[in-house]
Design an enzyme around this catalytic site. Structure first.
Site, PDB file in Angstrom:
ATOM      1  CE  LYS A   1      38.730  34.560  39.343  1.00  0.00           C
ATOM      2  NZ  LYS A   1      37.499  34.909  38.951  1.00  0.00           N
TER       3      LYS A   1
ATOM      4  CG  ASP B   1      32.220  37.960  33.550  1.00  0.00           C
ATOM      5  OD1 ASP B   1      33.296  37.490  33.192  1.00  0.00           O
ATOM      6  OD2 ASP B   1      31.936  38.140  35.049  1.00  0.00           O
TER       7      ASP B   1
ATOM      8  NE  ARG C   1      43.730  59.107  40.415  1.00  0.00           N
ATOM      9  CZ  ARG C   1      43.418  60.251  39.892  1.00  0.00           C
ATOM     10  NH1 ARG C   1      42.773  60.843  38.774  1.00  0.00           N
ATOM     11  NH2 ARG C   1      43.691  61.244  40.794  1.00  0.00           N
TER      12      ARG C   1
ATOM     13  CE1 TYR D   1      33.556  35.050  41.460  1.00  0.00           C
ATOM     14  CE2 TYR D   1      33.056  37.180  41.868  1.00  0.00           C
ATOM     15  CZ  TYR D   1      34.046  36.068  41.952  1.00  0.00           C
ATOM     16  OH  TYR D   1      35.001  36.177  42.978  1.00  0.00           O
TER      17      TYR D   1
HETATM   18  C1  LIG Z   1      36.425  35.939  39.580  1.00  0.00           C
HETATM   19  C2  LIG Z   1      35.319  36.661  38.690  1.00  0.00           C
HETATM   20  C3  LIG Z   1      34.864  37.895  38.961  1.00  0.00           C
HETATM   21  C4  LIG Z   1      35.356  38.794  39.657  1.00  0.00           C
HETATM   22  O1  LIG Z   1      36.714  39.102  39.616  1.00  0.00           O
HETATM   23  P1  LIG Z   1      37.926  39.526  40.632  1.00  0.00           P
HETATM   24  O2  LIG Z   1      39.091  39.456  39.976  1.00  0.00           O
HETATM   25  O3  LIG Z   1      38.021  38.449  41.605  1.00  0.00           O
HETATM   26  O4  LIG Z   1      37.423  40.721  41.267  1.00  0.00           O
HETATM   27  C5  LIG Z   1      33.926  38.083  37.871  1.00  0.00           C
HETATM   28  N1  LIG Z   1      33.364  37.308  37.257  1.00  0.00           N
HETATM   29  C6  LIG Z   1      33.685  36.116  36.990  1.00  0.00           C
HETATM   30  C7  LIG Z   1      32.933  34.853  36.180  1.00  0.00           C
HETATM   31  C8  LIG Z   1      34.784  35.549  37.753  1.00  0.00           C
HETATM   32  O5  LIG Z   1      35.083  34.480  37.693  1.00  0.00           O
END
Ligand SMILES: *Cc1c(COP(=O)(O)O)cnc(C)c1O
Length: 379
Positions: free
Chosen positions: A195, A170, A46, A98
């Site tokens: 993504k 982000d 971990r 998001y």
């Molecule tokens: C998908 C997404 C998240 C969250 O990520 P997960 O991997 O689904 O937990 C946060 N910010 C943006 C811009 C996203 O597209």
């Protein structure tokens, strides 16, 4: 080294036991000690895992940070970032972040004594006006999802620095290939590696990259204490995906700009939101702050009824949440990704049923355009 070289090599060293060129998946929970109290530097998985460490080093280099930590999801990464503030603190947030981020802030963290103000951070005056004596952080998403509003990162980061606030970006949509927030003065970058970074729609993960030593230490401590770590296999998948990030992003960008121009010229489309188009109200900022616009496009059909007819005939574009994979995905944010945003807020943000979001993939662009034509012809 150049970005493409770093994407392939950063953090990756031939494995010392075999010379394996590719980083092995260290699928272990623990490590043998040399003697009581004397570990090899690896004690428990971990806390530290060599596959995860390779990924973290790669991400650290790509974003130009001081440290990086990988998490089990983007939301786990964002949750870790929020431990940089504490009960009683106030956070200013981009107003159409998001959906999952909004849900975490509004329905989880608010119960633990944090407060949030959502503003259109594209105007610096709004950010300034929202600051309070208890404000500790400004949390940006740029471009925002799915309205594609940009925030001037350098401007907000400078304001934060002057006021002693933590600036967070982000960077999921553009990736360090097209936008490097830490170079622009931000303190923290957060990603959903689910993504573009992984890029193949086969892993859920997240990452935090930090510019400041005290933040890096705290996030590492929280990663181990909370334990929402990225698994060795997922770490390996993301590391593998990152090797082609520059190639993929170039393809997403090329296809994205062709699709955006096609949509803009189509009589069935009311409006296209894509920072790479000269018609985008912040196109100049896009040219200044980013090196590409990528594959994320939102557009309005003429009515919500038209949207009801648009999706049915599509054969290539898959109706799905998520984005950033090599295959084209399409969705209706109001009923899918952003369904958890209250109806009234959706209306304010322009998140109507007529809005469509497309994550343009790396297929032959003629096939994507032909599929969209099928949908638009029916709409
Ligand atoms: C998908 C997404 C998240 C969250 O990520 P997960 O991997 O689904 O937990 C946060 N910010 C943006 C811009 C996203 O597209």
């Amino acid at each position: 080294m150049g970005f493409a070289t770093d994407a392939i090599h950063a953090g990756v060293r031939p494995d010392p036991t075999s010379g394996s060129v590719m980083t092995p998946i260290y699928q272990t929970s623990t490590y043998v000690y040399e003697s009581p109290g004397k570990s090899t530097g690896y004690d428990y998985a971990r806390t530290i895992n060599p596959t995860r460490s390779a990924l973290e080093e790669n991400l650290r280099v790509l974003e130009g940070g001081r440290a990086a930590s990988a998490f089990a999801s983007g939301m786990a990464a964002i949750s870790a970032v929020m431990t940089l503030v504490k009960a009683g603190d106030h956070v200013v947030v981009s107003h159409n972040v998001y959906g999952g981020t909004y849900r975490l802030f509004a329905r989880v963290l608010q119960d633990y004594g944090l407060s949030f103000t959502y503003v259109d951070t594209s105007k610096i005056g709004n950010v300034e006006a929202a600051l309070r004596p208890d404000t500790r952080m400004v949390y940006l998403e740029t471009p925002t999802n799915p309205i594609m509003i940009l925030t001037d990162i350098a401007q907000v980061a400078a304001l934060c620095r002057a006021r002693g606030l933590i600036s967070v970006v982000d960077n999921t949509f553009l990736t360090p290939c097209f936008q490097r927030p830490l170079d622009l003065g931000a303190d923290v970058v957060v990603h959903s590696t689910t993504k573009y970074l992984n890029g193949h729609s086969d892993s859920v993960g997240g990452a935090v990259i930090l510019a400041r030593a005290e933040h890096a230490e705290r996030i590492q401590f929280v990663q181990n204490s909370v334990g929402a770590i990225l698994s060795p296999f997922d770490s390996w998948l993301v590391l593998r995906g990152l090797k082609t990030l520059p190639l993929r992003m170039r393809a997403h960008d090329l296809n994205g700009s062709k699709v955006a121009r096609f949509l803009e010229g189509h009589p069935g489309v009311a409006r296209v939101l894509y920072p790479g188009l000269p018609s985008h109200p912040q196109h100049d900022l896009a040219l200044r702050q980013t090196r590409g616009s990528g594959g994320m496009i939102s557009f309005y059909l003429k009515s919500s009824e038209a949207a009801g007819r648009f999706f049915k005939p599509l054969r290539l574009c898959a109706l799905a949440e998520s984005l950033g994979g090599i295959e084209t995905l399409i969705c209706q944010p109001s009923t899918m990704t952003h369904a958890s945003v209250p109806q009234e807020d959706r209306q304010k943000l322009g998140l109507t049923d007529a809005l469509v979001r497309i994550s343009v993939g790396c297929e032959d662009v003629e096939d994507i355009l032909a599929d969209l034509e099928r949908g638009l012809a029916a709409s």
